[in-house]
Design a protein around this motif. Structure first.
Motif, PDB file in Angstrom:
ATOM      1  N   VAL A 142       1.038  -1.082   0.014  1.00 16.62           N
ATOM      2  CA  VAL A 142      -0.106   0.022   0.121  1.00 16.62           C
ATOM      3  C   VAL A 142       0.699   1.363  -0.053  1.00 16.62           C
ATOM      4  N   GLU A 143       0.520   2.294  -0.909  1.00 16.64           N
ATOM      5  CA  GLU A 143       1.404   3.358  -1.062  1.00 16.64           C
ATOM      6  C   GLU A 143       0.824   4.544  -0.391  1.00 16.64           C
ATOM      7  N   VAL A 144       1.521   5.041   0.603  1.00 16.46           N
ATOM      8  CA  VAL A 144       1.029   6.217   1.519  1.00 16.46           C
ATOM      9  C   VAL A 144       1.991   7.330   1.351  1.00 16.46           C
ATOM     10  N   GLU A 145       1.413   8.442   1.068  1.00 13.93           N
ATOM     11  CA  GLU A 145       2.190   9.559   0.720  1.00 13.93           C
ATOM     12  C   GLU A 145       2.521  10.122   2.297  1.00 13.93           C
ATOM     13  N   ASP A 146       1.559  10.145   3.228  1.00 16.94           N
ATOM     14  CA  ASP A 146       1.940  10.593   4.464  1.00 16.94           C
ATOM     15  C   ASP A 146       2.610   9.783   5.593  1.00 16.94           C
ATOM     16  N   SER A 147       3.027  10.239   6.553  1.00 17.67           N
ATOM     17  CA  SER A 147       3.645   9.267   7.276  1.00 17.67           C
ATOM     18  C   SER A 147       2.883   8.247   8.199  1.00 17.67           C
ATOM     19  N   TYR A 148       1.663   8.317   8.107  1.00 10.53           N
ATOM     20  CA  TYR A 148       0.773   7.523   8.718  1.00 10.53           C
ATOM     21  C   TYR A 148      -0.599   7.528   8.140  1.00 10.53           C
ATOM     22  N   TYR A 149      -1.476   6.573   8.434  1.00 11.54           N
ATOM     23  CA  TYR A 149      -2.839   6.548   7.871  1.00 11.54           C
ATOM     24  C   TYR A 149      -3.594   5.945   9.256  1.00 11.54           C
ATOM     25  N   PHE A 150      -5.018   5.822   8.691  1.00  8.06           N
ATOM     26  CA  PHE A 150      -5.843   5.433   9.794  1.00  8.06           C
ATOM     27  C   PHE A 150      -6.321   4.043   9.503  1.00  8.06           C
ATOM     28  N   SER A 151      -6.547   3.183  10.602  1.00  9.81           N
ATOM     29  CA  SER A 151      -7.281   1.930  10.381  1.00  9.81           C
ATOM     30  C   SER A 151      -8.197   1.522  11.558  1.00  9.81           C
ATOM     31  N   ARG A 152      -8.860   0.615  11.186  1.00  7.04           N
ATOM     32  CA  ARG A 152      -9.874   0.095  12.296  1.00  7.04           C
ATOM     33  C   ARG A 152      -9.290  -0.880  13.089  1.00  7.04           C
ATOM     34  N   TYR A 153      -8.467  -1.250  12.841  1.00  3.75           N
ATOM     35  CA  TYR A 153      -7.587  -2.243  13.649  1.00  3.75           C
ATOM     36  C   TYR A 153      -6.366  -2.036  14.652  1.00  3.75           C
ATOM     37  N   PRO A 154      -6.638  -2.106  15.865  1.00  2.00           N
ATOM     38  CA  PRO A 154      -5.501  -1.812  16.930  1.00  2.00           C
ATOM     39  C   PRO A 154      -4.399  -2.924  16.888  1.00  2.00           C
ATOM     40  N   LEU A 155      -3.288  -2.745  16.582  1.00  2.00           N
ATOM     41  CA  LEU A 155      -2.109  -3.749  16.515  1.00  2.00           C
ATOM     42  C   LEU A 155      -1.242  -3.476  17.719  1.00  2.00           C
ATOM     43  N   ILE A 156      -0.883  -4.594  18.551  1.00  2.00           N
ATOM     44  CA  ILE A 156      -0.292  -4.352  20.034  1.00  2.00           C
ATOM     45  C   ILE A 156       1.072  -4.793  19.934  1.00  2.00           C
ATOM     46  N   TRP A 157       1.851  -4.846  18.920  1.00  2.00           N
ATOM     47  CA  TRP A 157       3.296  -5.370  18.979  1.00  2.00           C
ATOM     48  C   TRP A 157       3.815  -3.873  18.889  1.00  2.00           C
ATOM     49  N   GLY A 158       3.726  -3.037  20.193  1.00  2.00           N
ATOM     50  CA  GLY A 158       4.425  -1.981  20.052  1.00  2.00           C
ATOM     51  C   GLY A 158       3.385  -0.894  19.966  1.00  2.00           C
ATOM     52  N   TRP A 159       2.806  -0.118  20.671  1.00  2.00           N
ATOM     53  CA  TRP A 159       1.524   0.608  20.489  1.00  2.00           C
ATOM     54  C   TRP A 159       1.692   1.843  21.552  1.00  2.00           C
ATOM     55  N   ALA A 160       0.683   2.811  21.459  1.00  2.00           N
ATOM     56  CA  ALA A 160       0.394   3.649  22.299  1.00  2.00           C
ATOM     57  C   ALA A 160      -0.858   4.244  22.538  1.00  2.00           C
ATOM     58  N   THR A 161      -1.391   4.525  23.760  1.00  2.00           N
ATOM     59  CA  THR A 161      -2.664   5.014  24.064  1.00  2.00           C
ATOM     60  C   THR A 161      -2.640   6.183  25.125  1.00  2.00           C
ATOM     61  N   TRP A 162      -4.156   6.400  25.505  1.00  2.00           N
ATOM     62  CA  TRP A 162      -4.333   7.465  26.574  1.00  2.00           C
ATOM     63  C   TRP A 162      -5.108   6.636  27.645  1.00  2.00           C
ATOM     64  N   ARG A 163      -5.090   7.528  28.774  1.00  2.00           N
ATOM     65  CA  ARG A 163      -5.904   7.093  29.908  1.00  2.00           C
ATOM     66  C   ARG A 163      -7.358   7.281  29.500  1.00  2.00           C
ATOM     67  N   ARG A 164      -7.913   8.304  28.558  1.00  2.00           N
ATOM     68  CA  ARG A 164      -8.930   8.183  28.222  1.00  2.00           C
ATOM     69  C   ARG A 164      -9.539   7.314  27.363  1.00  2.00           C
ATOM     70  N   VAL A 165      -8.663   6.532  26.779  1.00  2.00           N
ATOM     71  CA  VAL A 165      -9.213   5.100  26.127  1.00  2.00           C
ATOM     72  C   VAL A 165      -9.128   4.160  26.976  1.00  2.00           C
ATOM     73  N   TRP A 166      -8.172   4.088  27.754  1.00  2.00           N
ATOM     74  CA  TRP A 166      -8.063   2.629  28.446  1.00  2.00           C
ATOM     75  C   TRP A 166      -9.115   2.639  29.480  1.00  2.00           C
ATOM     76  N   LYS A 167      -9.635   3.751  30.007  1.00  2.00           N
ATOM     77  CA  LYS A 167     -10.701   3.864  31.139  1.00  2.00           C
ATOM     78  C   LYS A 167     -12.189   2.960  30.390  1.00  2.00           C
ATOM     79  N   ASN A 168     -11.973   2.817  29.301  1.00  2.00           N
ATOM     80  CA  ASN A 168     -13.198   2.049  28.714  1.00  2.00           C
ATOM     81  C   ASN A 168     -12.945   0.588  28.612  1.00  2.00           C
ATOM     82  N   TYR A 169     -11.732   0.115  28.726  1.00  2.00           N
ATOM     83  CA  TYR A 169     -11.321  -1.239  28.744  1.00  2.00           C
ATOM     84  C   TYR A 169     -11.825  -2.159  29.813  1.00  2.00           C
ATOM     85  N   ASP A 170     -12.494  -3.089  29.041  1.00  2.00           N
ATOM     86  CA  ASP A 170     -13.123  -4.239  30.175  1.00  2.00           C
ATOM     87  C   ASP A 170     -12.458  -5.524  29.670  1.00  2.00           C
TER      88      ASP A 170
END
Length: 305
Positions: A142-170
């Motif tokens: 997949v050719e991407v001009e920008d440094s990153y893009y948006f996806s439906r899938y969180p991939l957890i082999w090295g990742w980052a998030t915020w408390r505002r997101v983790w508070k919803n984790y169950d």
């Protein structure tokens, strides 16, 4: 960009593999985060010499050679992947509002840390974004001009998030019992992947799967959040070997080469999902059986092209 003040807090999750832990810790040391959270599981009682391996692994991270606040959360007993990582991250996000998270077998490219740090700041208050991925499994298709893009899938082999997101984790995904009966999956996934996710979510809900990552996908989808994915792969998973808990055997995403990002980052002008990249992931990792239409209809209203 890699001084202690600039890199976001880092979480390092370790267990019983001192050699891999040393390789990954070397990269963390190069990044010199100002705060380091270390989460460790305890040995399994029925595994010979595992107590020694866990002790040896913890010894690797005893000495911190840069100016850094260190927080340690070590379990004496074995909690397993599901309870140890979820409880460890609960502990982390009780003390910080954002974090870069990496496990002992996920070797990061040096650009991974400033990439995560910059985007943690940029999307701090954007509730549409749930996480920042380090992995990219498209294998350059997949050719991407920008440094990153948006996806439906969180991939957890090295990742980052915020408390505002983790508070919803169950970790028990208690809402799945109701949602699986009312076609909720139709609003967030493609029919081609229903079988994969229903099986995974059922096993998590019933308590028969020692995993924590499916629950994070469930949480993001429940909140209608998406992930950021780098244009090239930033993480090489070195853990596909006989002593692995979940990643034994061969796999086409094992030991992927790392591709450094260039700075300054080039940001997308429009927060649109990359359907081509997600289609590749779905076909190769979610047991796609036939081509289905409707994915743009499902998600397009949230992130229009």
């Amino acid at each position: 960009m890699n001084d202690a003040k600039s890199i976001a807090p880092v979480v390092f999750i370790i267990f019983n593999r001192p050699d891999l832990t040393e390789s990954v810790f070397r990269e963390i040391a190069k990044a010199r985060p100002g705060k380091l959270f270390i989460v460790a599981d305890g040995p399994r009682a029925d595994r010979a010499n595992e107590a020694e391996k866990c002790a040896e692994t913890r010894k690797v991270v005893e000495t911190i050679t840069w100016d850094c606040e260190v927080f340690r959360n070590y379990s004496d007993a074995n909690l397993g992947c599901r309870k140890r990582i979820s409880s460890g991250l609960d502990w982390v996000f009780s003390q910080t509002d954002r974090a870069i998270i990496i496990e002992d077998d996920c070797l990061p490219d040096p650009s991974f840390f400033p990439y995560c740090t910059e985007l943690l700041g940029k999307y701090e208050n954007d509730d549409r974004v749930g996480s920042i991925n380090g992995s990219n499994f498209t294998h350059g298709r997949v050719e991407v001009e920008d440094s990153y893009y948006f996806s439906r899938y969180p991939l957890i082999w090295g990742w980052a998030t915020w408390r505002r997101v983790w508070k919803n984790y169950d970790v028990s995904i208690k809402h799945w019992g109701i949602l699986r009966e009312n076609n909720w999956l139709n609003t967030v996934a493609n029919p081609s992947e229903f079988e994969h996710w229903i099986k995974a979510f059922n096993r998590v809900y019933d308590g028969g799967l020692d995993a924590w990552g499916y629950q994070f996908t469930f949480s993001q989808w429940l909140q209608r959040q998406i992930s950021i994915q780098p244009k090239g792969n930033l993480i090489s998973n070195l853990g596909f070997r006989a002593d692995a808990t979940h990643t034994s055997g061969s796999n086409n995403v094992a030991d992927l080469p790392r591709q450094a990002l260039e700075f300054p980052l080039r940001h997308p002008q429009v927060p649109a999902l990359n359907f081509l990249a997600d289609d590749i992931y779905m076909r190769e990792h979610c047991y796609r059986k036939k081509k289905e239409k409707g994915l743009k209809r499902i998600w397009g209203k949230v992130f229009p092209k």
